[in-house]
Structures are given as C-alpha cells and as structure tokens.
Design a protein around this motif. Structure first.
Motif, short mmCIF file in Angstrom:
data_model
loop_
_atom_site.label_atom_id
_atom_site.label_comp_id
_atom_site.label_asym_id
_atom_site.label_seq_id
_atom_site.Cartn_x
_atom_site.Cartn_y
_atom_site.Cartn_z
N LYS A 242 6.34 10.02 -5.93
CA LYS A 242 7.57 9.25 -5.90
C LYS A 242 7.46 8.06 -6.86
CE LYS A 242 8.59 10.38 -1.06
NZ LYS A 242 8.85 9.84 0.29
N ILE A 243 8.60 7.48 -7.18
CA ILE A 243 8.59 6.27 -8.01
C ILE A 243 7.77 5.19 -7.29
CG2 ILE A 243 9.99 4.44 -9.04
CD1 ILE A 243 10.40 7.07 -10.41
N GLY A 244 6.82 4.59 -8.00
CA GLY A 244 5.97 3.56 -7.41
C GLY A 244 4.71 4.08 -6.75
N GLU A 245 4.60 5.40 -6.62
CA GLU A 245 3.42 5.98 -5.97
C GLU A 245 2.23 6.02 -6.94
OE1 GLU A 245 2.06 10.09 -3.62
OE2 GLU A 245 4.17 9.72 -4.12
N LYS A 246 1.02 5.78 -6.41
CA LYS A 246 -0.19 5.77 -7.22
C LYS A 246 -1.06 6.98 -6.91
CE LYS A 246 -0.48 0.71 -7.58
NZ LYS A 246 -1.33 -0.49 -7.34
N TRP A 247 -1.86 7.37 -7.90
CA TRP A 247 -2.86 8.41 -7.70
C TRP A 247 -4.03 8.12 -8.64
CZ3 TRP A 247 1.55 8.97 -10.50
CH2 TRP A 247 1.47 9.50 -11.78
N THR A 248 -5.20 8.68 -8.34
CA THR A 248 -6.39 8.38 -9.12
C THR A 248 -7.08 9.64 -9.63
OG1 THR A 248 -7.81 8.32 -7.15
CG2 THR A 248 -6.82 6.24 -7.86
N GLU A 249 -7.77 9.48 -10.75
CA GLU A 249 -8.61 10.54 -11.32
C GLU A 249 -9.98 9.94 -11.58
OE1 GLU A 249 -7.86 13.66 -11.72
OE2 GLU A 249 -5.68 13.61 -11.37
N SER A 250 -11.03 10.69 -11.27
CA SER A 250 -12.40 10.21 -11.46
C SER A 250 -13.17 11.14 -12.37
CB SER A 250 -13.11 10.11 -10.10
OG SER A 250 -14.45 9.70 -10.26
N GLU A 251 -13.98 10.56 -13.27
CA GLU A 251 -14.81 11.35 -14.17
C GLU A 251 -16.15 10.65 -14.36
OE1 GLU A 251 -13.56 11.13 -18.46
OE2 GLU A 251 -11.77 10.20 -17.56
#
Length: 356
Positions: A242-251
C-alpha cells in the motif's frame, strides 16, 4: 467485456446509427489509478477508434486492487527498453598526521532490452550489451577505458579495454514472465569464447589464462545477471504494498554473511503514470577490538544509503534510480601510550537510466 440486453441487441440490428460500446479499464491521468469506463467500438474501417479502444483496454503494469499495488511488466513487442547504470565513487583517506588524499572512480554499464515476442505469459527478450566505461582520477591525473573510444595507449589499460570491447556488441537471450521472474538467460558461452580470444595475445601462460577466464565467469554469468535484473527492475514485492508501506531486502556485505546490507523500501506515491519508491537503510556501525603483542587494533565501519526509484506505471520498467551511499571506516592502533588513526570516507552515487 461487452454488456448487452436483448433490447439493446435488437436496437443495434435495426438502427445502424447506434454505436456499440464496451466496458474497458484505463488509467486516470490525475490519480494514476485504474478506472472502468464505457467506450464506443469503431467499425472495421475506423482505425482511430480501434487504436483508442486498444489503448484504453490496456491495464497498467503497476495496478491497484483494494488499495494494494502490485508490479507486472507490460512490454511491447519490437520495443527496446534501456538499463544504463552509472556509479561515481569519491573516496577520501585521512592519515594519522591529518593529511587527506582523495580519488574518484566512475563506471558506466549500458544495456538495453529488446522484446522479440510474448507468448504464454513469457517474454522473449534480447539483452543488448551496448557499452562500458571506467575511469579513475587522483593527484591531478586521470585514466579511462571506454569501449566507445579508441584503445588506450597505456599497456596496463589495454587488457581491460580488450575484455570490455569483446563483451559489448553481444546479445543474451532472456526469458522472463509478466511478473518479472527470470526463467532463463542464455548465450554466455559465445561471449566467453570472445573474451578468451581477446586476451589470448596478452595472457600467454595457459594457467594464467584459465584462471582469468574462471574469474570472469564468476562475475559475469546467469546468476549474477539474474540478481542484477531482480535488483534493478523488480522492486515491488509479489504480495503487493500500500502507499506508505515499507519492506526490506537483505544481502551479504561480506563473503561469510556475518555482515548484512539491509535496504528499506517504501512506496511513496503512484500518480500521473509513475510509481515512486523511497530507499534507505544500510549497515549499522560495527566495531571490533583486538590486542596482540601489546598493540590494540580498533576498527569501526558503517554504511548509509538513501534515494528514490521511479517506475513507469504503464510498462513496469524503471524510469530512473538515484541513490546516495556513504561508507565510513576507521582504524586505530594503540600501545597504551600513543595511538594512530586512519580514516576513510567514500561517497557514492548510483544512477540508473540517468536523464530518464
């Protein structure tokens, strides 16, 4: 999908002046959202009406359902889409006496993607390796290796130029689903053969040549290119956000995986045919201290990043990416009475499709 009542069908049959309509989905230019409208269907000779109808019936690649946005790809057969990456690093080293020295390196890697076909939900795409450029400058001196320029005179740079020159001008074949999943990338062997021939006159020793080719294959292969495509093109999670929603990626930031680079994304806005994604995160400050033979070595490092990625809502392709990365490192040696500290700060800019 056409919606007619029995009365409407009878009216069309009797009155040729009546216009047939159908329900289609199109993009509201103000909100960037999908809306349903009724549009007239032109006759077989009305090419303008047919073209308008086809355009209106094309749902955007980045679409919204119940406030959740998902990313797909709507690429046109015969069209070519750019993926040009530019990176600039400015590194400053500060010695224990406080004196500083700086150096700048720049890299440009230019590719393009030509859509050959789309069948059964899978794109057939040619990846065109267009050009490569590397440059370095320090202490008032600059050197560059550019595949669009003549071979450099410096012997130490000639090999890099020959390798890059053998690399560009080639094509790889990409099979990718509409959701951006890479099925396969083929065509590497032909490129490896060209690289081998290009360094043949420079690397005479057979073992050294084999070692070089092995190293090249480790950095340029199907997995590395898959990772690059996923990182630069497929940004929105499969579940949608959704607008404003965050998510993360790790490497992994180190080969042993003990230090991770964590990138946080947020969908900032979707409007006027573009989707904007904010980027932040990095590597939190890490410190380490060890003492051997009366000398204590203290080290610390951290990395921070921030920027914006813009996607074309209609195609799903990246329009632009501009991310700033700052890396700081410090090393101190102390015998308990005296200490010396070396510092290094690197400011990097990573741009995809500059000017797009």
């Amino acid at each position: 999908m056409k919606k007619f009542t029995a009365l409407a069908l009878l009216s069309i049959a009797l009155l040729s002046c009546k216009k047939e309509t159908k329900t289609v989905t199109k993009i509201d230019p103000e909100t960037g959202k999908s809306v349903t409208v009724e549009v007239p269907v032109g006759n077989a000779n009305d090419s303008t009406a047919v073209a308008q109808s086809n355009t209106a019936n094309s749902a955007p690649a980045i679409f919204e359902t119940a406030g959740v946005y998902k990313q797909t790809f709507k690429l046109e057969k015969g069209e070519t889409y750019p993926l040009k990456t530019y990176q600039k690093d400015v590194q400053t080293m500060t010695a224990p006496d406080g004196k500083s020295q700086s150096g700048t390196s720049e890299m440009t890697d230019e590719m393009s993607f030509t859509v050959n076909d789309f069948k059964d939900g899978v794109y057939d795409i040619s990846i065109n390796l267009v050009g490569k450029r590397n440059s370095q400058s320090a202490n008032g001196k600059s050197v560059s290796v550019d595949t669009k320029q003549a071979e450099p005179k410096d012997e130490q740079l000639k090999m890099m130029w020959k390798v890059n020159k053998a690399l560009v001008g080639n094509k790889l074949n990409l099979k990718m689903t509409e959701t951006g999943k890479v099925v396969s990338i083929t065509g590497f062997d032909a490129i490896y053969n060209k690289i081998s021939a290009a360094v043949g006159s420079t690397i005479k020793d057979a073992k050294a040549k084999t070692a070089f080719l092995s190293s090249f294959k480790q950095s340029f292969n199907e997995k590395s290119l898959k990772d690059q495509i996923a990182k630069n093109l497929v940004l929105i999670p499969e579940k949608g956000v959704k607008i404003g929603e965050k998510w993360t990626e790790s490497e992994n930031a180190t080969p042993d995986g003990k230090i991770k680079l964590v990138t946080t994304y947020v969908l900032k806005n979707v409007a006027n045919g573009v989707a904007q994604i904010g980027v932040s995160g990095g590597i939190p400050k890490k410190s380490d201290k060890q003492t051997q033979q009366g000398i204590t070595r203290s080290m610390s490092s951290e990395l921070s990043q921030n920027g914006t990625i813009t996607l074309d809502q209609n195609t799903g392709w990246v329009k632009n990416q501009n991310i700033s990365v700052k890396t700081s490192q410090s090393e101190t040696l102390s015998d308990g009475k005296q200490s010396q500290t070396m510092k290094s700060v690197s400011n990097s800019t990573v741009v995809v499709n500059p000017g797009k």
